[in-house]
Motif scaffolding. Structure first.
Motif, PDB file in Angstrom:
ATOM      1  N   LEU A 225     -40.685  29.840  -1.972  1.00 46.22           N
ATOM      2  CA  LEU A 225     -39.944  30.859  -1.223  1.00 46.22           C
ATOM      3  C   LEU A 225     -38.440  30.652  -1.353  1.00 46.22           C
ATOM      4  O   LEU A 225     -37.688  31.606  -1.587  1.00 46.22           O
ATOM      5  N   ARG A 226     -37.990  29.404  -1.229  1.00 49.92           N
ATOM      6  CA  ARG A 226     -36.560  29.129  -1.374  1.00 49.92           C
ATOM      7  C   ARG A 226     -36.082  29.435  -2.784  1.00 49.92           C
ATOM      8  O   ARG A 226     -34.990  29.978  -2.975  1.00 49.92           O
ATOM      9  N   SER A 227     -36.885  29.080  -3.776  1.00 42.09           N
ATOM     10  CA  SER A 227     -36.489  29.314  -5.161  1.00 42.09           C
ATOM     11  C   SER A 227     -36.372  30.806  -5.451  1.00 42.09           C
ATOM     12  O   SER A 227     -35.441  31.239  -6.140  1.00 42.09           O
ATOM     13  N   TRP A 228     -37.292  31.598  -4.931  1.00 47.54           N
ATOM     14  CA  TRP A 228     -37.241  33.044  -5.155  1.00 47.54           C
ATOM     15  C   TRP A 228     -36.047  33.685  -4.460  1.00 47.54           C
ATOM     16  O   TRP A 228     -35.333  34.502  -5.040  1.00 47.54           O
ATOM     17  N   SER A 229     -35.817  33.322  -3.222  1.00 44.40           N
ATOM     18  CA  SER A 229     -34.801  34.012  -2.418  1.00 44.40           C
ATOM     19  C   SER A 229     -33.403  33.455  -2.617  1.00 44.40           C
ATOM     20  O   SER A 229     -32.416  34.178  -2.462  1.00 44.40           O
ATOM     21  N   GLY A 230     -33.322  32.162  -2.934  1.00 43.12           N
ATOM     22  CA  GLY A 230     -32.020  31.504  -2.955  1.00 43.12           C
ATOM     23  C   GLY A 230     -31.537  31.108  -1.586  1.00 43.12           C
ATOM     24  O   GLY A 230     -30.432  30.584  -1.447  1.00 43.12           O
ATOM     25  N   LEU A 231     -32.352  31.356  -0.557  1.00 48.36           N
ATOM     26  CA  LEU A 231     -31.958  31.076   0.823  1.00 48.36           C
ATOM     27  C   LEU A 231     -32.520  29.726   1.263  1.00 48.36           C
ATOM     28  O   LEU A 231     -33.702  29.456   1.107  1.00 48.36           O
ATOM     29  N   ALA A 232     -31.649  28.905   1.829  1.00 44.53           N
ATOM     30  CA  ALA A 232     -32.097  27.605   2.331  1.00 44.53           C
ATOM     31  C   ALA A 232     -32.511  27.675   3.788  1.00 44.53           C
ATOM     32  O   ALA A 232     -33.239  26.810   4.271  1.00 44.53           O
ATOM     33  N   GLY A 233     -32.053  28.691   4.513  1.00 40.94           N
ATOM     34  CA  GLY A 233     -32.212  28.712   5.964  1.00 40.94           C
ATOM     35  C   GLY A 233     -33.411  29.487   6.461  1.00 40.94           C
ATOM     36  O   GLY A 233     -33.305  30.254   7.421  1.00 40.94           O
ATOM     37  N   LEU A 234     -34.586  29.326   5.834  1.00 37.57           N
ATOM     38  CA  LEU A 234     -35.764  30.056   6.277  1.00 37.57           C
ATOM     39  C   LEU A 234     -36.804  29.215   7.025  1.00 37.57           C
ATOM     40  O   LEU A 234     -37.854  29.747   7.391  1.00 37.57           O
ATOM     41  N   PRO A 235     -36.582  27.926   7.263  1.00 39.78           N
ATOM     42  CA  PRO A 235     -37.612  27.160   7.989  1.00 39.78           C
ATOM     43  C   PRO A 235     -37.954  27.749   9.346  1.00 39.78           C
ATOM     44  O   PRO A 235     -39.129  27.760   9.750  1.00 39.78           O
ATOM     45  N   ALA A 236     -36.960  28.239  10.074  1.00 39.54           N
ATOM     46  CA  ALA A 236     -37.234  28.815  11.389  1.00 39.54           C
ATOM     47  C   ALA A 236     -38.095  30.066  11.263  1.00 39.54           C
ATOM     48  O   ALA A 236     -38.988  30.309  12.084  1.00 39.54           O
ATOM     49  N   ALA A 237     -37.838  30.853  10.233  1.00 41.07           N
ATOM     50  CA  ALA A 237     -38.637  32.059  10.031  1.00 41.07           C
ATOM     51  C   ALA A 237     -40.069  31.703   9.668  1.00 41.07           C
ATOM     52  O   ALA A 237     -41.024  32.321  10.153  1.00 41.07           O
ATOM     53  N   VAL A 238     -40.240  30.690   8.813  1.00 40.82           N
ATOM     54  CA  VAL A 238     -41.589  30.246   8.459  1.00 40.82           C
ATOM     55  C   VAL A 238     -42.317  29.739   9.700  1.00 40.82           C
ATOM     56  O   VAL A 238     -43.485  30.069   9.944  1.00 40.82           O
ATOM     57  N   LYS A 239     -41.616  28.949  10.491  1.00 42.10           N
ATOM     58  CA  LYS A 239     -42.225  28.408  11.711  1.00 42.10           C
ATOM     59  C   LYS A 239     -42.644  29.530  12.652  1.00 42.10           C
ATOM     60  O   LYS A 239     -43.711  29.479  13.282  1.00 42.10           O
ATOM     61  N   ALA A 240     -41.811  30.580  12.746  1.00 41.75           N
ATOM     62  CA  ALA A 240     -42.091  31.671  13.684  1.00 41.75           C
ATOM     63  C   ALA A 240     -43.337  32.452  13.302  1.00 41.75           C
ATOM     64  O   ALA A 240     -44.033  32.986  14.174  1.00 41.75           O
ATOM     65  N   VAL A 241     -43.634  32.537  11.985  1.00 42.77           N
ATOM     66  CA  VAL A 241     -44.787  33.333  11.552  1.00 42.77           C
ATOM     67  C   VAL A 241     -45.976  32.457  11.163  1.00 42.77           C
ATOM     68  O   VAL A 241     -47.013  32.978  10.736  1.00 42.77           O
ATOM     69  N   ARG A 242     -45.846  31.151  11.316  1.00 43.94           N
ATOM     70  CA  ARG A 242     -46.874  30.232  10.819  1.00 43.94           C
ATOM     71  C   ARG A 242     -48.257  30.542  11.401  1.00 43.94           C
ATOM     72  O   ARG A 242     -49.278  30.438  10.706  1.00 43.94           O
TER      73      ARG A 242
END
Length: 364
Positions: A225-242
């Motif tokens: 996901l990080r490699s595709w988006s280039g975004l480093a700040g998605l852990p919170a989003a992943v956690k929210a939808v886990r």
């Protein structure tokens, strides 16, 4: 936890990418489902859509661009993408920090001392008259205020990071050679960009990106996901939808996330031959690309070579030159595989309609 083989992951990717069976969905829906197509080479998305949509013709994408339903803009990984106008407007603010950071890192010394916010305000003021401009024209309008930095560095910062821009047609239209003319996204679409919530505990745009990525690429890891988006700040989003997601492991033990109802075909599902454009999503959408391309061939995926999928994996490259469609195998192909590749190559030649009168295999 269920372990998914590389072949199982391959078939899931092909299904999500409409490469097992061509879709009948309209172009705008296909672009939306794929969460965009990488498009720094303006003609390549046409082949990418032809490989995925039944009955695709170039005019369908041309109309989507000229009707402003689909736009060309810098987004994921600071790369020009074709995305729907809806996604460009919704996602851009979430990518702003990444875009700015990547340009400033690339031109660290050249842009030292530049106040990005001041430059952005000046760039927007110049573009407020509604006239499309090339990057050079925009920089020229600001040269008196910022005479020091190289024009390329200043232009990249403005156009690729600070001012959300659309690259206007005829750039990106079928068989059209045209330079890049920029207009702010909101001016081109006639709609405002969605703001990034300030101080919000959740990240609704990030959560949407997670879901949309998995719909088109899953099962996948957070590193993918990080490699595709280039975004480093998605852990919170992943956690929210886990809690919405299901979890697998690959054969190397890595955790993979997925939407519960997304297609995961049997590994034995037949995969047709597909000709892919340069920089295709199905290859570049992951950090770990082993599900679709061998490690020895990874360089092809970033070098702009076009790939041929045989049994779902990159098995050859292809070119068009001097009225010839040339296919270069990366491994020995069986007579049956060669026949299937030739059949799809004839269909591709008819689509490209470039007067191709020879289709043949060449040595690596």
């Amino acid at each position: 936890m269920t372990v998914l083989s590389a072949r199982a992951l391959n078939r899931a990717t092909l299904a999500r990418q409409h490469l097992l069976e061509r879709t009948t969905a309209p172009v705008q829906e296909v672009v939306a489902h794929l969460a965009g197509l990488q498009a720094q080479e303006p003609q390549e998305p046409f082949t990418g859509l032809w490989a995925r949509q039944r009955g695709f013709t170039p005019g369908l994408l041309d109309r989507a661009l000229t009707d402003r339903h689909v736009v060309r803009t810098h987004l994921m990984r600071r790369t020009v993408h074709l995305v729907t106008a809806d996604d460009a407007l919704a996602w851009r603010a979430r990518h702003d920090a990444m875009l700015r950071g990547r340009v400033l890192a690339t031109y660290r010394s050249e842009l030292a001392g530049i106040d990005p916010d001041e430059l952005a305000a000046a760039g927007r003021a110049v573009m407020a008259d509604g006239r499309p401009r090339t990057m050079a024209e925009l920089v020229q309008a600001l040269q008196d205020r910022w005479p020091g930095p190289p024009r390329r560095a200043l232009g990249e910062l403005l156009v690729a990071a600070l001012v959300p821009m659309a690259q206007l047609p005829p750039r990106g239209l079928w068989r059209t050679t045209a330079g890049v003319r920029n207009l702010p996204l909101d001016a081109w679409t006639g709609r405002d960009l969605a703001p990034l919530p300030e101080g919000a505990d959740d990240d609704p745009v990030g959560q949407q990106l997670v879901r949309r990525y998995l719909a088109a690429y899953g099962p996948a890891s957070t590193a993918d996901l990080r490699s595709w988006s280039g975004l480093a700040g998605l852990p919170a989003a992943v956690k929210a939808v886990r809690d919405e997601l299901v979890t697998f492991r690959d054969e190397r033990g890595r955790v993979l996330l997925d939407l519960p109802d997304a297609p995961r075909p049997s590994p034995d599902t037949p995969a047709p031959v597909r000709f892919l454009p340069a920089f295709d999503n199905a290859i570049l959408g992951y950090r770990d690309r082993s599900r679709i391309i061998d490690d020895a061939d990874l360089g092809l995926s970033v070098a702009g070579l076009r790939a041929v999928l045989v049994d779902g994996r990159v098995a050859a490259t292809w070119t068009t030159r001097d009225r010839r469609l040339g296919i270069t195998p990366l491994r020995p192909l069986s007579p049956q595989e060669r026949g299937a590749v030739e059949e799809e190559a004839h269909a591709l030649a008819a689509f490209l309609d470039q007067g191709i009168d020879d289709i043949g295999f060449t040595a690596p």
